[in-house]
Write a protein that holds these residues in place. Structure first.
Motif, short mmCIF file in Angstrom:
data_model
loop_
_atom_site.label_atom_id
_atom_site.label_comp_id
_atom_site.label_asym_id
_atom_site.label_seq_id
_atom_site.Cartn_x
_atom_site.Cartn_y
_atom_site.Cartn_z
N ARG A 82 -3.98 -13.33 64.19
CA ARG A 82 -4.26 -12.13 64.98
C ARG A 82 -4.99 -12.51 66.26
O ARG A 82 -4.70 -12.01 67.35
CB ARG A 82 -5.10 -11.16 64.15
CG ARG A 82 -5.41 -9.86 64.84
CD ARG A 82 -6.38 -9.04 64.05
NE ARG A 82 -5.76 -8.41 62.90
CZ ARG A 82 -5.95 -7.14 62.53
NH1 ARG A 82 -6.75 -6.38 63.23
NH2 ARG A 82 -5.38 -6.65 61.46
N PHE A 142 -0.03 -6.21 61.58
CA PHE A 142 -0.58 -7.55 61.40
C PHE A 142 -0.60 -7.94 59.92
O PHE A 142 -0.26 -9.05 59.53
CB PHE A 142 -2.01 -7.65 61.97
CG PHE A 142 -2.06 -7.97 63.44
CD1 PHE A 142 -2.71 -7.14 64.33
CD2 PHE A 142 -1.46 -9.13 63.93
CE1 PHE A 142 -2.75 -7.43 65.69
CE2 PHE A 142 -1.50 -9.43 65.29
CZ PHE A 142 -2.15 -8.58 66.17
N TYR A 190 5.39 -11.40 67.34
CA TYR A 190 4.66 -12.04 66.24
C TYR A 190 5.48 -13.21 65.68
O TYR A 190 4.95 -14.30 65.43
CB TYR A 190 4.37 -11.02 65.14
CG TYR A 190 3.40 -11.52 64.09
CD1 TYR A 190 3.85 -12.29 63.01
CD2 TYR A 190 2.04 -11.24 64.18
CE1 TYR A 190 2.96 -12.76 62.06
CE2 TYR A 190 1.15 -11.69 63.22
CZ TYR A 190 1.61 -12.45 62.17
OH TYR A 190 0.73 -12.91 61.21
N PHE A 196 -2.62 -14.07 68.66
CA PHE A 196 -1.72 -13.05 69.21
C PHE A 196 -2.39 -12.36 70.39
O PHE A 196 -1.78 -12.18 71.46
CB PHE A 196 -1.37 -12.05 68.11
CG PHE A 196 -0.25 -11.12 68.47
CD1 PHE A 196 -0.50 -9.89 69.07
CD2 PHE A 196 1.07 -11.46 68.20
CE1 PHE A 196 0.53 -9.03 69.39
CE2 PHE A 196 2.10 -10.60 68.52
CZ PHE A 196 1.84 -9.39 69.13
#
Lengths: 545, 187
Positions: free
Chosen positions: B175, A11, A47, B178
């Motif tokens: 995040r 991330f 992503y 996601f």
């Protein structure tokens, strides 16, 4: 399932990647992870899908009509002169409308081609018959029927008659042909030409197909060679093979002492007519085999509108002023922060030695100069702007803008006109046309010389646009205009006429500028920095700029 | 400088205009696959502007070369092949000073991405729903960050915050999104 710790690390790394903040060590670590695991690669894809999806979601939030945006972009795609950004429209919903746009574009192209004088007006015919391109010329005088031929012209198959000079044709099959006037022939196709009389050199070493020169009694074909052919009006033909191999096939009865089909190899030459054929000494000097780029002096003479070398102090009367200006610079703000340097800026790649002089500003600066020939967006024209910029050591993190603008001195609107520049602290480059700005991140290296190049596209009927490219210190500049530009403004109907160049520096940056050039061609603007192969001294003509 | 043959082929490709019938057929394929082609390019060129530039170029090349495409074949595979070449060309010419992946990783990513292209559509559909569920402040930040010409530094200045603060916040939102998308797809 990836371990939690690895997901956390990914991330962080992927966030830095999409924000353009990835350091070298992070890049290496990311690569290590991705190479080691298919799951990590899937994570990477997921992503990036999310990130790209956010860009498209942003378009919808802006309520930009996707159809209009896509229609505009496709029109630009069909118009090959304008590189463009393609929006991420929902093509599935607008396929039929896009087809309509393309059909209209075909019609527009048909009209443009019809107005070009002598060119075919049928799109299908254009695709079939145009088989070569006039690539370079030197002192060319074409016959009256081809008086409109120029560099970039796409001739149809048909007669070709060069009265004088040298012309280089790039055939669609990949062969390159140099014709030396007076020469007369017929273009037969994308890899064939008939020579009636005259002199030519064919280079097929980079061609995807064999190339054939047809003479009155023979066909000369080469797949991977370079050869010269000279044919006199009385029918005597000479073939000189400089490289590779040429197959000769007599189309009628072969002359005595010659077989109907033979190969002539590199270093050999032959002379023949209807009656006899014999070997002769190779005479490469008879033929022009290259057209070199025009000399920089010639480029400057023909294409350079204005130039400022910053040689000599702006704070004193300069004995010699560079070309293209009315008077010297007028410094409105920051005289005390100016310093004239004896040494010019130079680039480490592909550069001639630096011109003398450069200008350094240690604080805010505003100065203007009038062009002797204004540049106009009211007609179909291209202009190229280039200059060298260096941000001082320790200044890269400071806030500061360096901006060149082109404005109309008769108008008060400061936001009109054209502006290009960079923001040192933010590491951003930007361009503005008619009040609308665009910018993007760019990594500026303090203490090193960057080359700022802009292309200004003006249109009488069509819209105007500005493109910007910043060359890094070690990035080579090629003789041809780049395919990609760092930044492009939106198209706009600006229709301005700009007679004033201004340089503005805001903030606390230490900035040095040098060699400002405004020209009508790419080579005119960036000539001093073009990295090109050395020109062979022999068998060389020099091209027209 | 590219060879004359390359320039000639480029000029030939760029000057040849496909027929209306060919264009219509191309558009039908393109309408179905353009987002996957873009996703493919983006996987290899994560910079949004670069990916757009290359996508524009690829779209034009595909259109002009469409007559050479076997219509019984796999359009997406063919298009991705063209796109891969254009990405490599772009990296060679225009992105010399950017950090870039090695050829080994590029090839691996290119192969695997071409196989998994269909999965991108589902994720993008889920994304739209998940964004709607974000708090207003987070949606607003996303909108500004992904808007044209808005740099994080400019946004930080307006807010009176350090750029790193905004980067961190943006990362947290991404995040969160996601995870939401993963949950939505799992349901």
């Amino acid at each position: 399932m990836l371990p939690e710790k690895l997901r956390d690390e990914l991330f962080e790394l992927l966030g830095a990647l999409v924000d353009d903040r990835l350091t070298r060590s992070q890049s290496e670590r990311l690569e290590e992870i991705l190479l080691s695991s298919a799951e990590a690669r899937q994570f990477y894809f997921d992503y990036l899908d999310m990130h790209s999806g956010l860009h498209r979601w942003q378009m919808e939030e802006d309520e930009v009509e996707p159809l209009d945006a896509f229609r505009g972009e496709l029109e630009k795609i069909v118009d090959q002169r304008r590189p463009s950004r393609l929006s991420w429209a929902k093509a599935a919903r607008y396929g039929a409308m896009v087809l309509l746009v393309v059909t209209l574009a075909f019609a527009a192209r048909w009209l443009l081609v019809a107005g070009g004088g002598g060119q075919s007006t049928d799109n299908a015919k254009i695709a079939e018959e145009r088989v070569t391109t006039v690539y370079r010329t030197q002192g060319c005088v074409w016959s009256a029927e081809q008086s409109e031929w120029r560099v970039g012209w796409r001739p149809t198959a048909g007669p070709i008659s060069l009265e004088q000079g040298v012309a280089e044709l790039a055939f669609d099959g990949g062969a390159r042909l140099l014709l030396e006037g007076p020469t007369r022939g017929t273009i037969l196709g994308r890899n064939r030409i008939a020579l009636v009389w005259g002199r030519l050199v064919a280079d097929t070493r980079h061609a995807s197909q064999p190339f054939t020169v047809v003479t009155p009694n023979a066909r000369l074909t080469s797949r991977d060679g370079e050869f010269g052919v000279e044919l006199t009006p009385d029918g005597a033909c000479q073939l000189h093979v400089f490289d590779g191999e040429v197959h000769r096939e007599f189309t009628g009865a072969a002359p005595s002492s010659a077989s109907s089909l033979s190969s002539i190899r590199s270093g050999k030459a032959q002379l023949w007519d209807d009656r006899v054929a014999r070997a002769i000494p190779l005479a490469a000097a008879r033929f022009v085999r290259r057209i070199a780029p025009p000399s920089s002096a010639e480029i400057d003479r023909r294409c350079l509108l204005a130039r400022e070398s910053f040689a000599g102090s702006l704070l004193e009367d300069r004995a010699e002023l560079d070309t293209g200006w009315l008077g010297d610079w007028s410094v409105e703000l920051g005289r005390d922060s100016l310093a004239s340097l004896d040494d010019g800026l130079y680039r480490t790649v592909g550069s001639t030695s630096a011109t003398s002089g450069a200008l350094r500003a240690e604080g805010p600066l505003r100065m203007h100069r009038r062009l002797s020939t204004p540049i106009s967006f009211q007609q179909d024209d291209l202009y190229y702007f280039a200059c060298l910029v260096q941000v001082g050591e320790g200044s890269a993190e400071k806030e500061g803008q360096i901006r060149w603008t082109l404005t109309d001195s008769r108008k008060r609107n400061a936001k009109g006109g054209v502006a290009i520049g960079l923001a040192a602290g933010e590491q951003v480059i930007h361009a503005r046309l008619d009040g609308r700005s665009v910018s993007r991140a760019f990594s500026l290296k303090a203490g090193e010389t960057h080359l700022l190049v802009a292309k200004l596209v003006g249109g009488a009927q069509a819209q105007d646009q500005v493109f910007l490219r910043v060359f890094q210190p070690s990035e080579p500049v090629l003789p041809e205009e780049p395919r990609y530009w760092s930044l492009a403004t939106e198209s706009a109907r600006c229709d301005g006429e700009f007679d004033t160049v201004s340089l503005q520096i805001d903030g606390t940056s230490s900035v040095t500028v040098d060699e400002f050039r405004l020209a009508t061609t790419w080579q005119g603007a960036v000539g001093p920095w073009i990295q090109g192969a050395a020109v062979p001294p022999e068998f060389t003509a020099r091209a027209d700029p | 400088m590219s060879s004359i043959a390359e320039q000639t082929r480029t000029r030939r490709n760029e000057s040849a205009v496909p027929s209306a019938e060919s264009t219509q057929a191309f558009l039908e394929y393109f309408a179905e696959y353009n987002e996957r082609i873009l996703s493919y390019i983006f996987s290899l060129l994560p910079n949004e502007q670069d990916a757009r530039d290359v996508f524009q170029r690829v779209s034009l090349v595909l259109w002009r070369k469409f007559d050479g495409f076997d219509r019984d074949g796999d359009f997406l595979a063919w298009a991705c092949g063209v796109a891969y070449y254009e990405v490599r060309n772009f990296l060679r010419v225009a992105a010399r000073n950017r950090l870039r992946f090695t050829d080994q990783l590029m090839e691996t990513l290119a192969d695997e991405r071409a196989e998994r292209g269909h999965e991108a559509d589902r994720r993008i559909t889920a994304l739209r729903e998940c964004v709607k569920q974000l708090p207003e402040s987070e949606r607003k930040l996303l909108l500004e960050a992904y808007a044209e010409g808005q740099s994080i530094r400019q946004m930080a200045e307006r807010r009176g915050k350090a750029p790193q603060t905004l980067y961190n916040r943006l990362n947290l939102i991404r995040r969160k999104l996601f995870h939401s998308i993963e949950r939505a797809l799992a349901d």
